[in-house]
Enzyme design. Structure first.
Site, PDB file in Angstrom:
ATOM      1  N   ASN A 182      -3.165  -1.452  15.533  1.00  0.00           N
ATOM      2  CA  ASN A 182      -2.720  -0.914  14.257  1.00  0.00           C
ATOM      3  C   ASN A 182      -3.317   0.382  14.128  1.00  0.00           C
ATOM      4  OD1 ASN A 182      -2.142  -0.044  11.676  1.00  0.00           O
ATOM      5  ND2 ASN A 182      -3.168  -1.643  10.797  1.00  0.00           N
TER       6      ASN A 182
ATOM      7  N   LYS B  11      -7.336   0.128  14.845  1.00  0.00           N
ATOM      8  CA  LYS B  11      -7.946  -1.194  14.538  1.00  0.00           C
ATOM      9  C   LYS B  11      -7.046  -2.048  15.607  1.00  0.00           C
ATOM     10  CE  LYS B  11      -7.559  -0.896   9.514  1.00  0.00           C
ATOM     11  NZ  LYS B  11      -6.977  -1.011   8.500  1.00  0.00           N
TER      12      LYS B  11
ATOM     13  N   ARG C 255       1.657  -2.601  15.338  1.00  0.00           N
ATOM     14  CA  ARG C 255       2.248  -2.406  13.972  1.00  0.00           C
ATOM     15  C   ARG C 255       2.989  -1.180  13.897  1.00  0.00           C
ATOM     16  NH1 ARG C 255      -0.698  -0.790   8.427  1.00  0.00           N
ATOM     17  NH2 ARG C 255       1.212  -1.028   7.356  1.00  0.00           N
TER      18      ARG C 255
ATOM     19  N   HIS D 206       4.965  -3.463   3.971  1.00  0.00           N
ATOM     20  CA  HIS D 206       4.604  -4.671   3.802  1.00  0.00           C
ATOM     21  C   HIS D 206       5.359  -5.855   4.310  1.00  0.00           C
ATOM     22  CE1 HIS D 206       1.665  -2.894   0.543  1.00  0.00           C
ATOM     23  NE2 HIS D 206       1.079  -2.720   1.629  1.00  0.00           N
TER      24      HIS D 206
ATOM     25  N   HIS E 293       1.940  -8.740  -2.967  1.00  0.00           N
ATOM     26  CA  HIS E 293       1.050  -8.223  -2.111  1.00  0.00           C
ATOM     27  C   HIS E 293       0.106  -7.072  -2.957  1.00  0.00           C
ATOM     28  CE1 HIS E 293      -0.638  -6.814   2.153  1.00  0.00           C
ATOM     29  NE2 HIS E 293      -0.898  -6.004   1.323  1.00  0.00           N
TER      30      HIS E 293
ATOM     31  N   GLY F 133      -3.153  -4.791  -2.735  1.00  0.00           N
ATOM     32  CA  GLY F 133      -4.265  -4.161  -1.957  1.00  0.00           C
ATOM     33  C   GLY F 133      -4.601  -2.781  -2.635  1.00  0.00           C
ATOM     34  N   ASN F 134      -5.036  -1.763  -1.503  1.00  0.00           N
ATOM     35  CA  ASN F 134      -5.043  -0.597  -2.041  1.00  0.00           C
ATOM     36  C   ASN F 134      -3.674  -0.052  -2.158  1.00  0.00           C
ATOM     37  OD1 ASN F 134      -7.704   0.133  -2.045  1.00  0.00           O
ATOM     38  ND2 ASN F 134      -7.836  -0.068   0.096  1.00  0.00           N
TER      39      ASN F 134
ATOM     40  N   ARG G 175      -1.898   5.741  -5.515  1.00  0.00           N
ATOM     41  CA  ARG G 175      -0.520   6.140  -5.787  1.00  0.00           C
ATOM     42  C   ARG G 175       0.032   5.839  -6.930  1.00  0.00           C
ATOM     43  NH1 ARG G 175       1.023   2.968  -0.575  1.00  0.00           N
ATOM     44  NH2 ARG G 175      -0.681   3.438   0.656  1.00  0.00           N
TER      45      ARG G 175
ATOM     46  N   ARG H  38     -12.329  -3.547  -7.950  1.00  0.00           N
ATOM     47  CA  ARG H  38     -13.380  -3.830  -8.554  1.00  0.00           C
ATOM     48  C   ARG H  38     -13.956  -3.043  -9.596  1.00  0.00           C
ATOM     49  NH1 ARG H  38     -14.872  -5.321  -2.439  1.00  0.00           N
ATOM     50  NH2 ARG H  38     -13.955  -3.141  -2.427  1.00  0.00           N
TER      51      ARG H  38
ATOM     52  N   ILE I  58      -6.858  -7.493  -3.697  1.00  0.00           N
ATOM     53  CA  ILE I  58      -6.680  -7.771  -5.072  1.00  0.00           C
ATOM     54  C   ILE I  58      -5.983  -9.351  -5.507  1.00  0.00           C
ATOM     55  CG2 ILE I  58      -5.943  -7.131  -7.381  1.00  0.00           C
ATOM     56  CD1 ILE I  58      -5.882  -4.275  -6.359  1.00  0.00           C
TER      57      ILE I  58
ATOM     58  N   ASN J  31      -8.421 -12.103  -4.104  1.00  0.00           N
ATOM     59  CA  ASN J  31      -9.565 -12.354  -4.626  1.00  0.00           C
ATOM     60  C   ASN J  31      -9.726 -12.225  -6.108  1.00  0.00           C
ATOM     61  OD1 ASN J  31     -11.317 -12.325  -2.047  1.00  0.00           O
ATOM     62  ND2 ASN J  31     -10.207 -10.198  -1.705  1.00  0.00           N
TER      63      ASN J  31
ATOM     64  N   GLU K 173      -1.804 -10.537   8.712  1.00  0.00           N
ATOM     65  CA  GLU K 173      -0.529  -9.669   9.347  1.00  0.00           C
ATOM     66  C   GLU K 173      -0.944  -9.542  10.850  1.00  0.00           C
ATOM     67  OE1 GLU K 173      -1.744  -6.708   6.123  1.00  0.00           O
ATOM     68  OE2 GLU K 173       0.740  -5.915   6.297  1.00  0.00           O
TER      69      GLU K 173
HETATM   70  P1  ADP Z   1      -5.511  -2.402   1.930  1.00  0.00           P
HETATM   71  O1  ADP Z   1      -4.236  -2.077   1.299  1.00  0.00           O
HETATM   72  O2  ADP Z   1      -6.285  -1.017   2.426  1.00  0.00           O
HETATM   73  O3  ADP Z   1      -5.410  -3.143   3.227  1.00  0.00           O
HETATM   74  P2  ADP Z   1      -6.926  -4.584   0.827  1.00  0.00           P
HETATM   75  O4  ADP Z   1      -5.981  -5.354   0.940  1.00  0.00           O
HETATM   76  O5  ADP Z   1      -8.307  -4.514   1.593  1.00  0.00           O
HETATM   77  O6  ADP Z   1      -6.433  -3.066   0.843  1.00  0.00           O
HETATM   78  O7  ADP Z   1      -7.455  -4.608  -0.555  1.00  0.00           O
HETATM   79  C1  ADP Z   1      -8.153  -3.517  -1.102  1.00  0.00           C
HETATM   80  C2  ADP Z   1      -8.488  -3.838  -2.752  1.00  0.00           C
HETATM   81  O8  ADP Z   1      -8.684  -5.119  -2.762  1.00  0.00           O
HETATM   82  C3  ADP Z   1      -9.276  -2.993  -3.292  1.00  0.00           C
HETATM   83  O9  ADP Z   1      -8.694  -2.617  -4.559  1.00  0.00           O
HETATM   84  C4  ADP Z   1     -10.495  -3.824  -3.702  1.00  0.00           C
HETATM   85  O10 ADP Z   1     -11.255  -3.584  -4.898  1.00  0.00           O
HETATM   86  C5  ADP Z   1      -9.897  -5.359  -3.994  1.00  0.00           C
HETATM   87  N1  ADP Z   1     -10.921  -6.327  -3.740  1.00  0.00           N
HETATM   88  C6  ADP Z   1     -11.246  -6.573  -2.398  1.00  0.00           C
HETATM   89  N2  ADP Z   1     -12.213  -7.536  -2.553  1.00  0.00           N
HETATM   90  C7  ADP Z   1     -12.093  -7.983  -3.953  1.00  0.00           C
HETATM   91  C8  ADP Z   1     -12.864  -8.829  -4.785  1.00  0.00           C
HETATM   92  N3  ADP Z   1     -13.704  -9.750  -4.118  1.00  0.00           N
HETATM   93  N4  ADP Z   1     -12.537  -8.783  -5.993  1.00  0.00           N
HETATM   94  C9  ADP Z   1     -11.728  -8.036  -6.682  1.00  0.00           C
HETATM   95  N5  ADP Z   1     -10.969  -7.239  -5.939  1.00  0.00           N
HETATM   96  C10 ADP Z   1     -11.140  -7.005  -4.476  1.00  0.00           C
END
Ligand code: ADP
Length: 412
Positions: free
Chosen positions: A7, A14, A90, A179, A207, A209-210, A240, A285, A332, A335, A383
């Site tokens: 990636n 990565k 990727r 994604h 999905h 995440g960030n 974003r 978080r 997110i 978790n 992925e």
């Molecule tokens: P990316 O899009 O960079 O791959 P990730 O899938 O790693 O992102 O997700 C990052 C997001 O997940 C961040 O907003 C982070 O706060 C959240 N996150 C990661 N671990 C936890 C957790 N244990 N509890 C709540 N949110 C989490």
């Protein structure tokens, strides 16, 4: 067979080396700050950590460092390069040229270059990664796996913008979605969990995440998704904005004197959770802890984030005329029980009820209540494994083609 999954970003690379007989990770690493001062490589293999700061002027040098790390006598994962059967890359934007993963050859490379205007930040980096891999491992077959490919099944009613049609015809301005590798992996896994053929299922893959995107997947095909021409459209993300009225851009330029590039940078890098929380954090978080401890700026960001997400879920249930399951994945989604509960609160009318105790999980699990008509699952995404599986499938074809030249290049 061992498969190297790559990636490549503009200044990072990565990678994972995966043994496909057991689908286990042999090594996982990251080259950072490529072309910048302080470049370094970090790798974990067999419980050992390999860490080096060294000049990496470009992606070819980073690839050389990666090969040294993978084959290091003490910290490496394999004795030499011959143990790497294939590489899977990727690639962010496949535009309309790619509806599935593909073996990389010169025609594919040209098509990737042709797509640069659609993904000026991502595709050049992906191309550099592929070229570096080719330079260092010229005999290893390579596969490109596209973030956009899974969404190429979207019907035109979902992918067209309400713009003069000629802009789609001339410039390919349309919604593509991203994604896709994650949405495909997670929905396929959900079908297994439900014990039903994916062809019979209506699923919503969330999905988060960030970067975040949702997809409506009917019969195993993506019929709509929240991201568009670029990953800026749709949900509220870490930095974003997601959907906005385009007039906001004009107003910001005239009222603040910012250039178009400045405004686009605000929308991509200073908006979303970060912007709504008035600079508190782009990390969910932090926003969650703030929201739970009475910080109104954090609560505001969490509310807008969850409300936008809820509206898309409702919209996709309407688009599919039903829904068998909603799937939460990525940082997110996997978790955070708080985010999941906030989004799905007050959706009983649509047959969605979470079980608060089941929702506490951070692993693959059913989290809806028994009476919930729509099932809700946490399904961790993977992925890299999805890329490795496609790579294995297509390089298996190479082997066959080697013995039977009549077999055409095929798509996964
Ligand atoms: P990316 O899009 O960079 O791959 P990730 O899938 O790693 O992102 O997700 C990052 C997001 O997940 C961040 O907003 C982070 O706060 C959240 N996150 C990661 N671990 C936890 C957790 N244990 N509890 C709540 N949110 C989490």
């Amino acid at each position: 067979m061992n498969i190297l999954v790559i990636n490549a970003g503009s200044s990072s690379l990565k990678y994972q080396l995966i043994d496909m007989t057991t689908e286990s990770i042999l090594a996982k690493g990251l080259c950072e700050r490529i072309g910048i001062n302080g470049s370094n490589i970090e790798q974990k293999a067999g419980g050992k950590l390999y860490k080096k700061t060294l000049p990496l002027k470009n992606h070819v040098e980073a690839f050389g460092a990666l090969v040294d790390a993978l084959t290091d006598a003490e910290y490496g994962a394999v004795p030499d390069l011959s143990s790497i059967g294939a590489a899977g890359h990727r690639v962010v934007h496949g535009a309309e040229a790619f509806t599935g993963s593909v073996l990389i050859d010169d025609t594919v490379m040209q098509a990737l270059r042709d797509n640069i205007p659609l993904a000026p930040l991502h595709n050049p980096a992906n191309i550099m990664g592929i070229e570096a891999c080719r330079a260092v491992m010229p005999d290893v077959p390579m596969v490109a796996v596209f973030d956009t490919a899974f969404h190429q099944t979207m019907p035109r009613r979902a992918y067209l913008y309400g713009l003069p049609y000629e802009y789609y015809e001339q410039y390919k301005i349309r919604r593509y979605g991203f994604h896709g590798t994650s949405h495909r992996y997670v929905t396929a896994r959900a079908a297994q969990l439900l014990g039903r053929p994916i062809e019979q299922l209506k699923l919503i893959s969330c999905h988060m995440g960030n970067g975040s995107s949702f997809a409506a997947v009917e019969g195993g095909r993506s019929i709509d998704t929240t991201m568009g021409l670029t990953p800026l459209e749709g949900l509220i993300m870490g930095t974003r904005s997601g959907d906005i009225d385009p007039t906001v851009i004009e107003m910001l330029m005239t009222s603040t004197g910012m250039s178009l590039a400045d405004v686009m940078s605000v929308l991509n890098k200073r908006s979303g959770l970060l912007g709504l929380s008035a600079g508190l954090s782009s990390d969910w978080r932090d926003v969650k802890i703030g929201a739970q401890t009475g910080n109104d700026a954090a609560l505001r960001a969490a509310e807008v984030f969850a409300y936008r997400a809820k509206k898309y879920i409702g919209g996709y249930i309407a688009a599919m005329n039903g829904c068998d399951a909603i799937l939460f994945t990525a940082g997110i989604g996997e978790n955070d029980s708080f985010a999941r509960a906030l989004i799905l609160k007050g959706m009983e009318y649509l047959g969605i009820t979470l079980d608060p105790e089941r929702n506490q999980t951070r692993e693959e699990a059913l989290i809806s209540a028994d009476e919930s008509r729509v099932k809700v699952f946490v399904v961790p995404t993977n992925e890299e494994l999805a890329i490795a599986r496609d790579t294995l499938a297509l390089t298996g074809t190479i082997y066959t083609r080697y013995h039977s030249p009549a077999i055409e290049r095929s798509l996964v």
